[in-house]
Write an enzyme that holds these catalytic residues in place. Structure first.
Site, PDB file in Angstrom:
ATOM      1  N   THR A 161      -2.217   1.287  -6.856  1.00 48.27           N
ATOM      2  CA  THR A 161      -1.946   2.178  -5.730  1.00 48.27           C
ATOM      3  C   THR A 161      -0.442   2.266  -5.607  1.00 48.27           C
ATOM      4  OG1 THR A 161      -3.901   1.403  -4.518  1.00 48.27           O
ATOM      5  CG2 THR A 161      -2.176   2.385  -3.186  1.00 48.27           C
ATOM      6  N   ARG A 189     -16.895   6.177  -3.309  1.00 46.84           N
ATOM      7  CA  ARG A 189     -16.309   4.915  -2.827  1.00 46.84           C
ATOM      8  C   ARG A 189     -14.909   5.192  -2.252  1.00 46.84           C
ATOM      9  NH1 ARG A 189     -11.356   1.984  -4.074  1.00 46.84           N
ATOM     10  NH2 ARG A 189     -11.690  -0.178  -3.542  1.00 46.84           N
ATOM     11  N   THR A 212      -1.719  -3.051  -1.951  1.00 44.94           N
ATOM     12  CA  THR A 212      -2.404  -2.660  -3.178  1.00 44.94           C
ATOM     13  C   THR A 212      -3.319  -3.828  -3.541  1.00 44.94           C
ATOM     14  OG1 THR A 212      -0.679  -3.561  -4.597  1.00 44.94           O
ATOM     15  CG2 THR A 212      -0.448  -1.294  -3.980  1.00 44.94           C
ATOM     16  N   GLY A 213      -4.274  -3.564  -4.392  1.00 47.59           N
ATOM     17  CA  GLY A 213      -5.213  -4.625  -4.751  1.00 47.59           C
ATOM     18  C   GLY A 213      -6.619  -4.274  -4.324  1.00 47.59           C
TER      19      GLY A 213
END
Ligand code: ASP
Length: 309
Positions: A161, A189, A212-213
Site C-alpha cells: 500500500t 474484499r 500497510t500490511g
C-alpha cells in the site's frame, strides 16, 4: 512543512513536496504524491498494474483524510480507474457520503469524468495466472473461491500500500492511502486503506498515521486512529506507533509471525516515525532541509516476552 510516506511513496514524495513548497495544502500534497505511485507500472501493489483479485480483476481501495476538519472520503473495490485517491477526495468534497464501493464507485468515477481503462497489463496477468495455477494445482477456477483465497493469501508476498502524510505551511495535516489490496483476494474484499481510522487517519490537533500490511488486523484494531490517540495522550510518534502495534500483536488468535503491520506517523510538531512488526523495512520523508526525499529505517516492534503473561 514535511511530507512522510511508506517506502514505496519515494517515487511520489518529491511531487508532494513541490506542492507544499509552492504554498499548497497538505491535502493537495498527499493527493499529488499518491497519484504518482498510482501511475507507477513498477509498483504492483497500488493503482495501475496492481495485482488483481482471484478472478483477475484489479480492485482498488483508497482514502484521504483532511486533518483540519476530520472530513474523509474513500473508495473501495473500484475497478477500471487508476486514481482512486482523487476519486476518494471527490467523494469527500462532492457527496454527503464517506465511502463508495464497487459499481457505485465506478459510476461516480464516470460521473466525475475519469477515464476508464484496463489496469492489468499482460505481465501482471501472467503473474496472476501463475499464482492461481500454483494455488489450484493447475486446475480451472473452483466454485469455492474461498478455498483458493486461503491458499494464495500470503500478505508478505502479495500485498502493499502507499501511505502519505503531510503538514503544510499553515500547520494543516492530511493523510492518504491507496492500494490494490491483497493479490488473489476474494472479489469484493476491502482492506484497511479505505477505512477511516483503520488504515489512515489525520487530526491537526495531534498528528496523522497510516498503515500497510495485514489490513484485516488494522481494521480490527483501528490502528491508524490508535496511533493518533496515543500521540494525543502525549507520546511522540515512535512510541505511539509501538503502542498501537502492541494491540495488533496482542490479538489472541494471531501469532506474532502473522501480525504483519507497518505504520508511519507524523505529529503536529513535525516529528515522524516508522515502526514495523518486521525487521528491515523503511519509510521516507522530506523536509525543507532535504534536497530530495530521504529513506529512513523503521523501528521494529519487540517480540513480546512469553515469560511475562
Ligand atoms: N493493507 C493492505 C490491505 O490489506 C495491503 C498492504 O498494505 O500490504 O489491503
Amino acid at each position: 512543512m514535511i511530507i512522510v510516506g511508506s517506502a514505496n511513496a519515494l517515487s511520489g514524495l518529491d511531487a508532494g513536496w513541490e506542492v507544499l513548497a509552492a504554498g499548497g495544502s497538505a491535502l493537495d500534497a498527499v493527493e499529488a504524491a499518491v497519484r504518482v505511485v498510482e501511475d507507477d507500472p513498477d509498483d504492483h501493489t497500488v493503482g495501475f498494474d496492481g495485482y488483481p483479485n482471484v478472478l483477475g480483476e484489479v480492485e482498488l481501495d483508497a482514502s484521504i483524510v483532511d486533518g483540519s476538519t476530520r472530513r474523509t472520503g474513500a473508495v473501495a473495490a473500484l475497478q477500471g480507474y487508476r486514481h482512486p485517491v482523487s476519486l476518494a477526495r471527490l467523494v469527500m468534497e462532492r457527496l454527503p457520503h464517506v465511502l463508495l464501493a464497487g459499481a457505485g464507485a465506478g459510476r461516480f468515477a464516470e460521473e466525475c469524468g475519469f477515464a476508464r481503462e484496463e489496469l492489468l497489463t499482460e505481465q501482471t496477468r501472467a503473474v496472476w495466472r501463475a499464482g492461481l495455477e500454483a494455488a489450484s494445482s493447475g486446475g480451472s477456477l473452483p466454485e469455492q473461491l474461498s478455498q483458493l483465497v486461503r491458499m494464495s493469501s500470503d500478505p508478505e508476498h502479495v500485498a502493499g500500500t502507499v501511505n502519505v502524510l503531510a503538514c503544510d505551511g499553515s500547520g494543516r495535516l492530511a493523510s492518504a492511502a491507496s492500494t490494490s489490496g491483497w493479490a488473489w483476494k476474494y472479489p469484493g474484499r476491502v482492506g484497511d486503506s479505505p477505512i477511516a481510522g483503520a488504515g489512515n487517519w489525520a487530526d491537526d490537533r495531534y498528528g496523522a498515521a497510516a498503515c500497510t500490511g495485514f489490513g484485516e488486523l488494522a481494521i480490527r484494531c483501528s490502528t491508524a486512529r490508535s496511533v493518533v490517540e496515543a500521540m494525543r495522550s502525549g507520546l511522540p510518534p515512535e512510541p505511539a506507533c509501538e503502542r498501537a502495534l502492541r494491540e495488533v500483536v496482542d490479538l489472541p488468535d494471531v501469532p506474532f509471525e502473522g501480525a504483519i503491520m507497518h505504520v508511519v506517523a507524523l505529529d503536529r510538531a513535525g516529528r515522524h516515525a516508522g515502526v514495523s512488526t518486521r525487521a528491515g523495512t523503511q519509510y521516507c520523508y522530506r523536509t525543507a532541509r532535504d534536497e530530495r526525499a530521504q529513506l529512513a529505517r523503521r523501528a521494529v516492534l519487540e517480540r513480546p516476552d512469553p515469560r511475562r503473561g
